[in-house]
Write an enzyme that holds these catalytic residues in place. Structure first.
Site, mmCIF file in Angstrom:
data_model
loop_
_atom_site.group_PDB
_atom_site.id
_atom_site.type_symbol
_atom_site.label_atom_id
_atom_site.label_comp_id
_atom_site.label_asym_id
_atom_site.label_seq_id
_atom_site.Cartn_x
_atom_site.Cartn_y
_atom_site.Cartn_z
ATOM 1 N N MET A 30 0.735 -1.207 -0.195
ATOM 2 C CA MET A 30 0.140 -0.116 0.042
ATOM 3 C C MET A 30 0.992 1.349 -0.024
ATOM 4 O O MET A 30 0.370 2.338 0.467
ATOM 5 C CB MET A 30 -0.965 -0.016 1.132
ATOM 6 C CG MET A 30 -1.735 -1.131 1.128
ATOM 7 S SD MET A 30 -3.433 -0.945 1.764
ATOM 8 C CE MET A 30 -2.593 -0.810 3.770
ATOM 9 N N HIS A 37 9.278 -3.391 3.410
ATOM 10 C CA HIS A 37 8.831 -3.636 2.001
ATOM 11 C C HIS A 37 10.049 -4.198 0.919
ATOM 12 O O HIS A 37 9.938 -5.259 0.163
ATOM 13 C CB HIS A 37 8.171 -2.352 1.325
ATOM 14 C CG HIS A 37 7.040 -2.047 2.077
ATOM 15 N ND1 HIS A 37 6.765 -0.889 2.815
ATOM 16 C CD2 HIS A 37 5.671 -2.510 2.129
ATOM 17 C CE1 HIS A 37 5.482 -0.718 3.254
ATOM 18 N NE2 HIS A 37 4.832 -1.724 2.991
ATOM 19 N N GLN A 150 5.888 -11.336 7.422
ATOM 20 C CA GLN A 150 5.413 -12.073 8.579
ATOM 21 C C GLN A 150 5.024 -11.048 9.354
ATOM 22 O O GLN A 150 4.133 -11.547 10.315
ATOM 23 C CB GLN A 150 6.513 -13.109 9.077
ATOM 24 C CG GLN A 150 5.973 -13.879 10.235
ATOM 25 C CD GLN A 150 7.081 -14.199 11.487
ATOM 26 O OE1 GLN A 150 8.014 -14.724 10.803
ATOM 27 N NE2 GLN A 150 6.737 -13.917 12.567
ATOM 28 N N GLN A 155 -2.592 -12.067 8.124
ATOM 29 C CA GLN A 155 -3.129 -11.692 6.759
ATOM 30 C C GLN A 155 -2.348 -12.866 5.724
ATOM 31 O O GLN A 155 -3.103 -13.205 4.825
ATOM 32 C CB GLN A 155 -2.456 -10.389 6.549
ATOM 33 C CG GLN A 155 -2.619 -10.201 5.008
ATOM 34 C CD GLN A 155 -2.228 -8.489 4.787
ATOM 35 O OE1 GLN A 155 -3.042 -7.637 4.993
ATOM 36 N NE2 GLN A 155 -0.876 -8.329 4.143
HETATM 37 P P1 AMP Z 1 1.517 -2.907 3.385
HETATM 38 O O1 AMP Z 1 2.066 -1.948 2.555
HETATM 39 O O2 AMP Z 1 1.527 -2.706 4.930
HETATM 40 O O3 AMP Z 1 0.347 -3.514 2.997
HETATM 41 O O4 AMP Z 1 2.684 -3.968 3.483
HETATM 42 C C1 AMP Z 1 3.023 -4.735 2.126
HETATM 43 C C2 AMP Z 1 3.543 -6.006 2.300
HETATM 44 O O5 AMP Z 1 4.997 -5.727 3.335
HETATM 45 C C3 AMP Z 1 2.958 -6.943 3.246
HETATM 46 O O6 AMP Z 1 3.126 -8.187 2.838
HETATM 47 C C4 AMP Z 1 3.627 -6.708 4.710
HETATM 48 O O7 AMP Z 1 3.627 -8.001 5.554
HETATM 49 C C5 AMP Z 1 4.876 -6.448 4.468
HETATM 50 N N1 AMP Z 1 5.555 -5.619 5.341
HETATM 51 C C6 AMP Z 1 5.124 -4.500 5.995
HETATM 52 N N2 AMP Z 1 6.097 -4.206 6.930
HETATM 53 C C7 AMP Z 1 7.013 -5.275 7.093
HETATM 54 C C8 AMP Z 1 8.222 -5.518 7.750
HETATM 55 N N3 AMP Z 1 8.325 -4.586 8.638
HETATM 56 N N4 AMP Z 1 8.794 -6.410 7.753
HETATM 57 C C9 AMP Z 1 8.598 -7.380 6.524
HETATM 58 N N5 AMP Z 1 7.475 -7.080 5.666
HETATM 59 C C10 AMP Z 1 6.661 -6.136 6.040
#
Ligand code: AMP
Length: 282
Positions: A30, A37, A150, A155
């Site tokens: 997002m 990310h 993770q 999710q």
């Molecule tokens: P989001 O933009 O928050 O929807 O996250 C996109 C992807 O990045 C999702 O698969 C999240 O689980 C992953 N993600 C978000 N924060 C972290 C983090 N601190 N470490 C690893 N992956 C992450």
């Protein structure tokens, strides 16, 4: 990196990619990207020929309209980070491109009891919204592998269930949580915290460590109560602190000393809701 905003354009490109026999790794996000990310992009780059990242703030997965309005948007910085990480394709669609028939939530994805607990309980409709957008993105991009963090443990499980039904050949790769030096899990929502709050927010990580250190076979209630009181004393409004079976997310009130478990926390600092989790017995 090439940026596509239209489905027809990205699909044309991906057809060429498929015709050349190249594999595609997909990282849905997002936006408001951070090193968490980027770690997914790096892993995808290692594993596959073409890395597609999507940035789409999905309106229907926000149960709280204010959370949606205040969700950080930093597209220029995101593009810079993705270029630097070697991402091949960025998909940056408008809402109308993803939901041409409007923001209807009429499809029901069968993910079972998982969406009735924890974030499913505290954010009604959230996981159906997640399934809807990920399903749509997977249909558009048709990757061989998808990379998830993770950090969003529940999710990951929900997406696994959805994918098992609709995309059985898709490989799902779950990547470890990337943290600040303080232990705070990186999150786009951290951008809404002040420097002091960011320091305070690392208490969530410390509480997870506390649980991991102090879990013993038997009843878990005292441990969970102490953890809850710790967090409340540090100024958090806690949605949940729970220990669950790491394979199926069944919530546990006793532990047999053998079961693989995960501790999960969701808590607010002011209006910012933070989540984190940790494997506590493996
Ligand atoms: P989001 O933009 O928050 O929807 O996250 C996109 C992807 O990045 C999702 O698969 C999240 O689980 C992953 N993600 C978000 N924060 C972290 C983090 N601190 N470490 C690893 N992956 C992450």
């Amino acid at each position: 990196m090439i940026i596509y905003k239209r489905i027809a354009d990205i699909q044309k490109r991906l057809m060429d990619v498929g015709a050349q026999g190249l594999s595609t790794g997909f990282v849905p996000t997002m936006g408001a990207l951070h090193s968490g990310h980027i770690s997914l992009i790096a892993k995808a780059k290692k594993d596959t020929d073409i890395v597609v990242c999507s940035i789409f703030v999905n309106p229907i997965q926000f149960n709280d309209p204010e959370d949606f309005e205040k969700y950080p948007v930093t597209v220029d910085a995101d593009i810079y980070l993705l270029e630097k990480a070697g991402c091949t394709i960025l998909f940056l669609p408008a809402v109308e491109e993803i939901y041409p028939e409007g923001l209807k939530k009429n499809v029901q994805f069968k993910v079972g009891f998982i969406e009735t607990i924890l974030d499913g309980k505290y954010r009604p409709g959230h996981f159906q919204g997640v399934c809807q957008v990920v399903h749509r993105l997977l249909e558009i991009i048709t990757p061989r592998k998808i990379y998830l963090g993770q950090k969003d443990f529940q999710q990951c499980m929900v997406i696994k269930k959805m994918a098992a039904i609709y995309f059985p050949l898709l490989e799902i790769i779950i990547c470890p949580t990337v943290r600040e030096i303080s232990g705070l899990a990186m999150s786009s929502r951290n951008k809404r915290l002040t420097a002091t709050q960011k320091q305070q927010a690392s208490e969530i990580f410390k509480t997870l460590l506390f649980i991991k250190k102090n879990i013993r076979p038997g009843f878990l209630n005292n441990l969970l109560q102490t953890a809850l009181q710790n967090l409340q004393a540090k100024g958090f409004r806690v949605d949940y602190i729970a220990i669950a079976n790491a394979h199926n997310l069944q919530l546990l009130d006793t532990w047999d000393g053998k079961e693989k478990t995960v501790a999960l926390i969701a808590a607010f600092l002011d209006e910012v809701r933070l989540i984190d989790n940790m494997m506590i017995s493996e």
